[in-house]
Scaffold this active site. Structure first.
Site, PDB file in Angstrom:
ATOM      1  N   GLU A 167      -4.048  -4.792   7.372  1.00 51.74           N
ATOM      2  CA  GLU A 167      -2.755  -4.110   7.414  1.00 51.74           C
ATOM      3  C   GLU A 167      -2.319  -3.875   8.864  1.00 51.74           C
ATOM      4  O   GLU A 167      -1.847  -2.799   9.224  1.00 51.74           O
ATOM      5  CB  GLU A 167      -2.803  -2.788   6.649  1.00 51.74           C
ATOM      6  CG  GLU A 167      -3.855  -1.809   7.129  1.00 51.74           C
ATOM      7  CD  GLU A 167      -3.829  -0.504   6.340  1.00 51.74           C
ATOM      8  OE1 GLU A 167      -3.843   0.563   6.976  1.00 51.74           O
ATOM      9  OE2 GLU A 167      -3.815  -0.564   5.105  1.00 51.74           O
TER      10      GLU A 167
ATOM     11  N   LYS B 197       0.977   5.518   0.429  1.00 51.04           N
ATOM     12  CA  LYS B 197       0.329   6.741   0.880  1.00 51.04           C
ATOM     13  C   LYS B 197       0.717   7.858  -0.082  1.00 51.04           C
ATOM     14  O   LYS B 197       1.904   8.161  -0.245  1.00 51.04           O
ATOM     15  CB  LYS B 197       0.790   7.099   2.290  1.00 51.04           C
ATOM     16  CG  LYS B 197       0.484   6.030   3.335  1.00 51.04           C
ATOM     17  CD  LYS B 197      -0.965   6.072   3.749  1.00 51.04           C
ATOM     18  CE  LYS B 197      -1.232   5.203   4.974  1.00 51.04           C
ATOM     19  NZ  LYS B 197      -2.619   5.284   5.426  1.00 51.04           N
TER      20      LYS B 197
ATOM     21  N   GLU C 276      -8.004   3.848  -1.734  1.00 57.06           N
ATOM     22  CA  GLU C 276      -8.601   4.202  -0.449  1.00 57.06           C
ATOM     23  C   GLU C 276      -8.815   5.710  -0.323  1.00 57.06           C
ATOM     24  O   GLU C 276      -7.900   6.496  -0.558  1.00 57.06           O
ATOM     25  CB  GLU C 276      -7.703   3.717   0.690  1.00 57.06           C
ATOM     26  CG  GLU C 276      -8.264   3.981   2.077  1.00 57.06           C
ATOM     27  CD  GLU C 276      -7.422   3.346   3.170  1.00 57.06           C
ATOM     28  OE1 GLU C 276      -7.705   3.581   4.349  1.00 57.06           O
ATOM     29  OE2 GLU C 276      -6.466   2.618   2.844  1.00 57.06           O
TER      30      GLU C 276
ATOM     31  N   ASP D 281     -12.721   5.028   3.979  1.00 56.95           N
ATOM     32  CA  ASP D 281     -12.090   4.938   5.295  1.00 56.95           C
ATOM     33  C   ASP D 281     -12.667   6.012   6.212  1.00 56.95           C
ATOM     34  O   ASP D 281     -13.560   5.747   7.008  1.00 56.95           O
ATOM     35  CB  ASP D 281     -10.576   5.082   5.163  1.00 56.95           C
ATOM     36  CG  ASP D 281      -9.851   4.963   6.514  1.00 56.95           C
ATOM     37  OD1 ASP D 281     -10.502   4.625   7.517  1.00 56.95           O
ATOM     38  OD2 ASP D 281      -8.638   5.217   6.559  1.00 56.95           O
TER      39      ASP D 281
ATOM     40  N   LYS E 152     -11.678  -0.027  11.143  1.00 52.49           N
ATOM     41  CA  LYS E 152     -10.684   0.295  12.164  1.00 52.49           C
ATOM     42  C   LYS E 152     -11.407   0.367  13.502  1.00 52.49           C
ATOM     43  O   LYS E 152     -12.338   1.156  13.667  1.00 52.49           O
ATOM     44  CB  LYS E 152      -9.988   1.624  11.864  1.00 52.49           C
ATOM     45  CG  LYS E 152      -9.155   1.600  10.594  1.00 52.49           C
ATOM     46  CD  LYS E 152      -8.551   2.964  10.289  1.00 52.49           C
ATOM     47  CE  LYS E 152      -7.707   2.909   9.016  1.00 52.49           C
ATOM     48  NZ  LYS E 152      -7.196   4.250   8.626  1.00 52.49           N
TER      49      LYS E 152
ATOM     50  N   ASP F 291      -3.541   4.889  -0.932  1.00 53.52           N
ATOM     51  CA  ASP F 291      -4.378   5.631   0.011  1.00 53.52           C
ATOM     52  C   ASP F 291      -4.100   7.113  -0.207  1.00 53.52           C
ATOM     53  O   ASP F 291      -3.006   7.594   0.063  1.00 53.52           O
ATOM     54  CB  ASP F 291      -4.043   5.223   1.447  1.00 53.52           C
ATOM     55  CG  ASP F 291      -4.931   5.907   2.476  1.00 53.52           C
ATOM     56  OD1 ASP F 291      -5.821   6.690   2.077  1.00 53.52           O
ATOM     57  OD2 ASP F 291      -4.734   5.665   3.680  1.00 53.52           O
TER      58      ASP F 291
ATOM     59  N   LYS G 299       0.848  -1.184   0.000  1.00 53.11           N
ATOM     60  CA  LYS G 299       0.000   0.000   0.000  1.00 53.11           C
ATOM     61  C   LYS G 299       0.883   1.233   0.000  1.00 53.11           C
ATOM     62  O   LYS G 299       1.913   1.260   0.677  1.00 53.11           O
ATOM     63  CB  LYS G 299      -0.901  -0.022   1.245  1.00 53.11           C
ATOM     64  CG  LYS G 299      -1.828   1.163   1.405  1.00 53.11           C
ATOM     65  CD  LYS G 299      -2.701   0.929   2.630  1.00 53.11           C
ATOM     66  CE  LYS G 299      -3.576   2.109   2.940  1.00 53.11           C
ATOM     67  NZ  LYS G 299      -4.421   1.875   4.137  1.00 53.11           N
TER      68      LYS G 299
END
Length: 391
Positions: A329, A170, A225, A251, A275, A199, A168
């Site tokens: 993750e 960012k 994401e 998210d 989460k 993301d 993944k």
């Protein structure tokens, strides 16, 4: 349930643990994590542990380590002391009456309560959460150093170790075209056995997402994401319905069961990033997941970069969830220079293995708690200069 199962005492501490490398996101970079650790004792002597971690202090949402600790010590703990450990929903209701919002703080208390109750009963926590469906989950790793060569070396090492083949990235801190070029170079350097997720951390507006996401998909990205702001549901819906070749994952937009219902009704997401902290606990994570299942929306086990305490608790609840999933993750412990448990969860064949001992199945090291305890170390809160972090 007898008085031996009542909640007798709650202790809160903030830890400060450096990361093994800078971890870059669209809104800044962190080099230290400051999880809030909760210890909860029942009258019978059983002790459970909970955790709430933020990313970059209050940069991810409104809660910070300091506000979490304050809410627990001054509002949530007084509301639940003397309550029966088995009445978890009642404990959640009392916390809701005592304190609006503060999902992270509530999740840490509930997490510690479930751990203490499961240890009292000498059962793994997943038995209190509906029973497990998965003994292990594919484990992703975030490539967030910001340097192409370093990220590719890191990915190759993780593949050779048999630890990760889901990667993944960012993005969102740089100009969109620079992010696309960066991701494309990483995608071209990864072997065919690896998959790549990005993301955007809410960094793009709708038009930017519509322009640049197809280029990311062409480069090989399969899961995207939170490309737009949490409130921008119309853009999420359009991207979900029109993009071909990749899935859109919500998210920040999906925190409560009501959020989940709204996204399902609007058909504005293919996948939910779950989460425990943002949902307000393990039971409420299951409620969000139930909406996903009913709406034929997949789920992904997200992280707030917790230590092994929060990661194991999350693994327990993720192990109970049905429906299509995209792995997890829960790599937070690997990103920290050291952990606060005697032995971390095992990773075999690219999957995180669920611990089956009492509670969350881990032994917390009290000496490690003391080592990183902010109050004992005399450290101060970390203030992230996001302007400097973007540079």
């Amino acid at each position: 349930m007898s008085n031996e199962f009542t909640i007798e005492r709650i202790q809160v501490r903030i830890l400060d643990i450096p990361t093994i490398r800078p971890h870059k996101l669209s809104f800044g970079a962190i080099q230290r994590q400051s999880p809030v650790i909760v210890q909860l004792w029942l009258r019978n002597g059983a002790c459970g542990f909970g955790e709430a971690a933020t990313i970059g202090g209050p940069s991810w949402n409104e809660e910070s380590p300091e506000s979490i600790a304050h809410a627990i010590e001054n509002y949530l703990a007084p509301a639940v002391l003397g309550q029966q450990a088995g009445g978890i929903e009642q404990v959640l209701a009392r916390m809701d009456l005592a304190c609006k919002g503060n999902a992270f703080a509530k999740s840490a208390v509930e997490m510690a309560l479930i751990d203490a109750l499961a240890r009292t009963l000498d059962i793994p926590a997943w038995q209190l959460l509906g029973g497990k469906l998965h003994q292990s989950l594919p484990l992703a790793w975030t490539l967030a150093s910001g340097d192409v060569e370093r990220d590719l070396q890191e990915a190759q090492l993780r593949l050779e170790q048999g630890r990760h083949r889901i990667f993944k990235m960012k993005i969102g801190a740089r100009a969109p075209q620079d992010d696309v070029a960066h991701v494309s170079r990483i995608a071209r350097g990864l072997p065919a056995s690896a998959t790549l997720t990005v993301d955007v951390n809410q960094a793009w507006d709708g038009n930017t997402a519509r322009r640049y996401l197809p280029q990311l998909i062409e480069a090989g990205v399969t899961l995207i994401e939170q490309p737009v702001a949490r409130w921008n549901v119309p853009a999420l819906r359009q991207l979900t319905q029109e993009l071909q070749g990749a899935l859109i994952m919500a998210d920040e937009t999906v925190c409560t069961p009501q959020d989940a219902m709204m996204l399902a009704r609007e058909q504005a997401s293919h996948v939910f990033s779950l989460k425990v902290a943002k949902h307000g606990g393990l039971l409420r994570t299951r409620k969000v997941a139930a909406v996903a299942e009913a709406a034929d929306i997949g789920w992904y086990g997200g992280t707030m970069l917790e230590t092994s305490i929060g990661s194991a608790a999350s693994a327990h609840v993720f192990s109970t969830l049905p429906g299509a999933h995209h792995g997890c993750e829960l790599f937070g412990p690997q990103l920290l220079v050291d952990d606060i448990v005697e032995q971390q969860m095992a990773i075999r064949d690219f999957e995180l293995q669920l611990p089956d001992g009492p509670g969350y199945g881990l032994t917390v090291s009290l000496s490690q708690l003391d080592r990183f305890d902010r109050a004992l170390a005399g450290q101060q809160p970390l203030h992230v200069d996001l302007g400097a972090a973007r540079a």
